[in-house]
Write an enzyme that holds these catalytic residues in place. Structure first.
Site, PDB file in Angstrom:
ATOM      1  N   TYR A 159       0.824  -1.221   0.000  1.00 32.92           N
ATOM      2  CA  TYR A 159       0.000   0.000   0.000  1.00 32.92           C
ATOM      3  C   TYR A 159       0.852   1.263   0.000  1.00 32.92           C
ATOM      4  O   TYR A 159       0.443   2.297  -0.517  1.00 32.92           O
ATOM      5  CB  TYR A 159      -1.010  -0.053   1.149  1.00 32.92           C
ATOM      6  N   ARG A 167       1.523   1.931  -3.534  1.00 34.27           N
ATOM      7  CA  ARG A 167       0.333   2.502  -4.191  1.00 34.27           C
ATOM      8  C   ARG A 167       0.129   3.949  -3.764  1.00 34.27           C
ATOM      9  O   ARG A 167      -0.319   4.777  -4.557  1.00 34.27           O
ATOM     10  CB  ARG A 167      -0.874   1.639  -3.894  1.00 34.27           C
ATOM     11  N   GLN A 196     -15.197   2.101  -6.275  1.00 35.53           N
ATOM     12  CA  GLN A 196     -14.468   0.953  -5.735  1.00 35.53           C
ATOM     13  C   GLN A 196     -12.989   1.324  -5.560  1.00 35.53           C
ATOM     14  O   GLN A 196     -12.236   0.593  -4.945  1.00 35.53           O
ATOM     15  CB  GLN A 196     -14.588  -0.243  -6.679  1.00 35.53           C
ATOM     16  N   ASN A 197     -12.609   2.465  -6.133  1.00 37.48           N
ATOM     17  CA  ASN A 197     -11.203   2.875  -6.125  1.00 37.48           C
ATOM     18  C   ASN A 197     -10.804   3.450  -4.771  1.00 37.48           C
ATOM     19  O   ASN A 197     -11.595   4.123  -4.112  1.00 37.48           O
ATOM     20  CB  ASN A 197     -10.956   3.901  -7.245  1.00 37.48           C
ATOM     21  N   HIS A 230     -14.681   0.630  -0.871  1.00 36.47           N
ATOM     22  CA  HIS A 230     -13.567  -0.275  -0.550  1.00 36.47           C
ATOM     23  C   HIS A 230     -12.444   0.439   0.211  1.00 36.47           C
ATOM     24  O   HIS A 230     -11.319  -0.073   0.300  1.00 36.47           O
ATOM     25  CB  HIS A 230     -13.022  -0.933  -1.822  1.00 36.47           C
ATOM     26  N   CYS A 286      -6.855   1.951  13.347  1.00 32.27           N
ATOM     27  CA  CYS A 286      -6.303   1.039  14.357  1.00 32.27           C
ATOM     28  C   CYS A 286      -6.563  -0.403  13.955  1.00 32.27           C
ATOM     29  O   CYS A 286      -7.701  -0.774  13.648  1.00 32.27           O
ATOM     30  CB  CYS A 286      -6.966   1.311  15.706  1.00 32.27           C
ATOM     31  N   LEU A 305     -13.543  -0.003 -21.535  1.00 25.09           N
ATOM     32  CA  LEU A 305     -12.714  -0.446 -22.676  1.00 25.09           C
ATOM     33  C   LEU A 305     -13.289  -1.702 -23.322  1.00 25.09           C
ATOM     34  O   LEU A 305     -13.216  -1.874 -24.533  1.00 25.09           O
ATOM     35  CB  LEU A 305     -11.300  -0.733 -22.150  1.00 25.09           C
TER      36      LEU A 305
HETATM   37  C1  BV8 Z   1     -17.831  -9.191   0.922  1.00 28.96           C
HETATM   38  C2  BV8 Z   1      -9.643  -2.605  -2.066  1.00 28.96           C
HETATM   39  C3  BV8 Z   1     -19.572  -9.811   2.484  1.00 28.96           C
HETATM   40  C4  BV8 Z   1      -8.291  -3.175  -1.998  1.00 28.96           C
HETATM   41  C5  BV8 Z   1     -11.004  -4.305  -3.165  1.00 28.96           C
HETATM   42  C6  BV8 Z   1     -17.454 -16.161  -5.060  1.00 28.96           C
HETATM   43  C7  BV8 Z   1     -18.426 -15.645  -5.876  1.00 28.96           C
HETATM   44  C8  BV8 Z   1     -18.849 -14.315  -5.673  1.00 28.96           C
HETATM   45  C9  BV8 Z   1     -18.293 -13.493  -4.678  1.00 28.96           C
HETATM   46  C10 BV8 Z   1     -17.336 -14.042  -3.875  1.00 28.96           C
HETATM   47  C11 BV8 Z   1     -16.906 -15.350  -4.060  1.00 28.96           C
HETATM   48  N1  BV8 Z   1     -15.982 -15.595  -3.136  1.00 28.96           N
HETATM   49  C12 BV8 Z   1     -15.777 -14.468  -2.381  1.00 28.96           C
HETATM   50  C13 BV8 Z   1     -16.597 -13.535  -2.825  1.00 28.96           C
HETATM   51  C14 BV8 Z   1     -16.744 -12.208  -2.301  1.00 28.96           C
HETATM   52  C15 BV8 Z   1     -15.557 -11.324  -2.740  1.00 28.96           C
HETATM   53  C16 BV8 Z   1     -15.433 -11.332  -4.249  1.00 28.96           C
HETATM   54  O1  BV8 Z   1     -16.201 -10.690  -4.942  1.00 28.96           O
HETATM   55  N2  BV8 Z   1     -14.395 -12.076  -4.740  1.00 28.96           N
HETATM   56  C17 BV8 Z   1     -14.200 -12.145  -6.222  1.00 28.96           C
HETATM   57  C18 BV8 Z   1     -12.712 -12.175  -6.511  1.00 28.96           C
HETATM   58  C19 BV8 Z   1     -14.941 -13.360  -6.757  1.00 28.96           C
HETATM   59  N3  BV8 Z   1     -15.938 -10.002  -2.280  1.00 28.96           N
HETATM   60  C20 BV8 Z   1     -15.554  -9.637  -1.028  1.00 28.96           C
HETATM   61  O2  BV8 Z   1     -14.847 -10.285  -0.285  1.00 28.96           O
HETATM   62  C21 BV8 Z   1     -16.126  -8.303  -0.573  1.00 28.96           C
HETATM   63  N4  BV8 Z   1     -16.729  -8.432   0.740  1.00 28.96           N
HETATM   64  O3  BV8 Z   1     -18.363  -9.815   0.018  1.00 28.96           O
HETATM   65  O4  BV8 Z   1     -18.304  -9.127   2.227  1.00 28.96           O
HETATM   66  C22 BV8 Z   1     -20.652  -8.793   2.254  1.00 28.96           C
HETATM   67  C23 BV8 Z   1     -21.340  -8.770   1.041  1.00 28.96           C
HETATM   68  C24 BV8 Z   1     -22.406  -7.847   0.865  1.00 28.96           C
HETATM   69  C25 BV8 Z   1     -22.727  -6.948   1.864  1.00 28.96           C
HETATM   70  C26 BV8 Z   1     -22.030  -7.001   3.090  1.00 28.96           C
HETATM   71  C27 BV8 Z   1     -20.972  -7.909   3.264  1.00 28.96           C
HETATM   72  C28 BV8 Z   1     -15.023  -7.239  -0.461  1.00 28.96           C
HETATM   73  C29 BV8 Z   1     -14.409  -7.021  -1.805  1.00 28.96           C
HETATM   74  C30 BV8 Z   1     -13.503  -5.770  -1.741  1.00 28.96           C
HETATM   75  C31 BV8 Z   1     -12.026  -6.150  -1.859  1.00 28.96           C
HETATM   76  N5  BV8 Z   1     -11.219  -4.919  -2.001  1.00 28.96           N
HETATM   77  N6  BV8 Z   1     -10.307  -3.143  -3.239  1.00 28.96           N
HETATM   78  C32 BV8 Z   1      -7.320  -2.513  -2.921  1.00 28.96           C
HETATM   79  O5  BV8 Z   1      -7.726  -1.673  -3.742  1.00 28.96           O
HETATM   80  O6  BV8 Z   1      -6.157  -2.873  -2.777  1.00 28.96           O
HETATM   81  S1  BV8 Z   1     -11.659  -4.985  -4.603  1.00 28.96           S
HETATM   82  C33 BV8 Z   1     -10.698  -4.283  -5.884  1.00 28.96           C
HETATM   83  O7  BV8 Z   1     -10.799  -5.209  -6.941  1.00 28.96           O
HETATM   84  C34 BV8 Z   1     -11.238  -2.970  -6.433  1.00 28.96           C
HETATM   85  O8  BV8 Z   1     -11.686  -2.090  -5.434  1.00 28.96           O
HETATM   86  C35 BV8 Z   1     -12.359  -3.448  -7.354  1.00 28.96           C
HETATM   87  O9  BV8 Z   1     -13.538  -3.642  -6.624  1.00 28.96           O
HETATM   88  C36 BV8 Z   1     -11.831  -4.796  -7.820  1.00 28.96           C
HETATM   89  C37 BV8 Z   1     -11.140  -4.636  -9.141  1.00 28.96           C
HETATM   90  O10 BV8 Z   1     -12.076  -4.538 -10.080  1.00 28.96           O
HETATM   91  P1  BV8 Z   1     -12.132  -3.309 -11.121  1.00 28.96           P
HETATM   92  O11 BV8 Z   1     -12.066  -2.016 -10.401  1.00 28.96           O
HETATM   93  O12 BV8 Z   1     -13.265  -3.603 -11.969  1.00 28.96           O
HETATM   94  O13 BV8 Z   1     -10.735  -3.421 -11.912  1.00 28.96           O
HETATM   95  P2  BV8 Z   1     -10.332  -4.530 -13.004  1.00 28.96           P
HETATM   96  O14 BV8 Z   1      -8.887  -4.378 -13.205  1.00 28.96           O
HETATM   97  O15 BV8 Z   1     -10.918  -5.840 -12.687  1.00 28.96           O
HETATM   98  O16 BV8 Z   1     -11.106  -4.029 -14.344  1.00 28.96           O
HETATM   99  C38 BV8 Z   1     -10.794  -2.785 -14.897  1.00 28.96           C
HETATM  100  C39 BV8 Z   1     -11.803  -2.582 -16.032  1.00 28.96           C
HETATM  101  O17 BV8 Z   1     -11.555  -1.291 -16.585  1.00 28.96           O
HETATM  102  C40 BV8 Z   1     -11.637  -3.613 -17.150  1.00 28.96           C
HETATM  103  O18 BV8 Z   1     -12.936  -4.067 -17.523  1.00 28.96           O
HETATM  104  C41 BV8 Z   1     -11.000  -2.799 -18.296  1.00 28.96           C
HETATM  105  O19 BV8 Z   1     -11.539  -3.170 -19.551  1.00 28.96           O
HETATM  106  C42 BV8 Z   1     -11.493  -1.394 -17.990  1.00 28.96           C
HETATM  107  N7  BV8 Z   1     -10.590  -0.323 -18.451  1.00 28.96           N
HETATM  108  C43 BV8 Z   1      -9.231  -0.344 -18.529  1.00 28.96           C
HETATM  109  N8  BV8 Z   1      -8.774   0.876 -18.993  1.00 28.96           N
HETATM  110  C44 BV8 Z   1      -9.881   1.656 -19.166  1.00 28.96           C
HETATM  111  C45 BV8 Z   1     -11.037   0.896 -18.817  1.00 28.96           C
HETATM  112  N9  BV8 Z   1     -12.286   1.382 -18.880  1.00 28.96           N
HETATM  113  C46 BV8 Z   1     -12.414   2.686 -19.317  1.00 28.96           C
HETATM  114  N10 BV8 Z   1     -11.350   3.479 -19.658  1.00 28.96           N
HETATM  115  C47 BV8 Z   1     -10.084   3.000 -19.609  1.00 28.96           C
HETATM  116  N11 BV8 Z   1      -9.075   3.800 -19.981  1.00 28.96           N
HETATM  117 ZN    ZN Z   2      -6.543   1.510  18.756  1.00 23.74          ZN
END
Ligand code: BV8
Ligand code: ZN
Length: 239
Positions: free
Chosen positions: A61, A64, A96-97, A114, A122, A210
């Protein structure tokens, strides 16, 4: 020129992902040279990773933070800030960013579901509020302690952790007549499900990115292209 029709009594919910910051030089997640290229999600973005090797998590981080500190908002960030200034409380932005490019572009009506890169809290969750923190920590010994004695952790939602502001987000989705989704692959939940909730609420759903996202079937309009190039024109007539 294709546009997104937004008129007088529309309420707009915007969801953004890593793609909107790509043209600002910030890596997305799934690109070959994306954030996950150098690290396995399990090693840097889960509570287990923090228990196992918190120094590595802070190094990830911190790198980043350094990259994001250099980055500037692009025309896509600015087009959304401009739309907010025109629509006022008929506009809501959920990102989400963890970078602060939306704020740098002037967005105010937004939530970081996120977490935020330049905020720490803490690790013992003692209840003290998160604090603004743009420092980089190359080694564990440099990581500050909370007044309760526990080390500080990034104020980031890791996989398996509950996203922030979910009640507020659900409420805004329920009230939206238009959902605009920009630059997200639709691979991470619950964010990837928002478009379906919006459809159920009768909203028009527009994707700008994209390539077609994994949840493409839930959109009523898809515009493929770079957000920085497409979004200003697409929103030019929105009132
Ligand atoms: C939760 C912070 C319970 C960290 C992030 C099985 C099935 C379904 C779900 C799950 C499963 N097993 C586990 C899960 C749940 C899990 C999940 O979804 N896992 C996935 C991998 C299957 N989710 C969780 O654990 C979440 N918590 O579910 O808790 C709950 C649920 C509901 C309500 C209450 C409680 C927590 C998930 C959050 C994790 N932290 N970020 C950090 O940033 O370091 S997620 C992180 O990854 C990002 O924040 C974002 O969300 C994700 C990345 O995705 P994108 O942003 O879409 O980026 P990506 O690279 O994938 O795509 C980029 C896109 O942009 C592409 O399509 C590309 O074509 C396009 N692009 C590129 N250039 C351009 C462009 N578009 C336009 N212009 C351009 N120039
Ligand atoms: Zn504390």
């Amino acid at each position: 020129m294709e546009t997104i029709s937004i008129s007088g009594d529309d309420r707009v919910f915007v969801l953004t992902g890593a793609g909107i910051s790509a043209e600002s030089g910030l890596a997305t997640f799934r690109d070959s040279d994306g954030l996950w290229a150098g690290h396995a999600i399990e090693d840097v973005c889960t509570p287990e990773a923090w228990e196992r090797n918190p120094e590595l998590v802070w190094q990830f981080y911190s790198a980043r933070r350094e990259a994001a500190a250099e980055a500037r908002p692009n025309p896509a960030h600015r087009a959304l800030a401009e739309l907010e200034s025109r629509l006022g409380d008929r506009f809501f932005l959920c990102t989400q960013n963890v970078d602060d490019l939306h704020e740098k572009a002037g967005s105010r009506r937004l939530v970081h579901m996120h977490g935020e890169l330049f905020v720490s809290r803490c690790s013992a969750e003692c209840g003290r509020p998160p604090m603004v923190d743009d420092a980089v920590y190359a080694s564990w010994s440099e990581v500050p302690r909370c007044p309760c004695g526990a080390r500080m952790r990034p104020h980031i939602v890791w996989f398996g952790e509950t996203p922030l502001e979910m009640e507020r987000i659900r409420e805004e989705i329920r009230r939206a007549t238009v959902m605009l989704v920009v630059g997200t692959s639709g691979s991470v939940y619950p964010a990837a499900n928002f478009v379906r909730l919006a459809r159920q609420a009768g909203a028009r759903t527009v994707y700008v990115g994209l390539e077609r996202p994994l949840n493409a079937g839930a959109f009523t309009q898809i515009v493929t292209g770079k957000a920085g190039r497409m979004l200003p024109g697409l929103l030019a007539e929105a009132t």
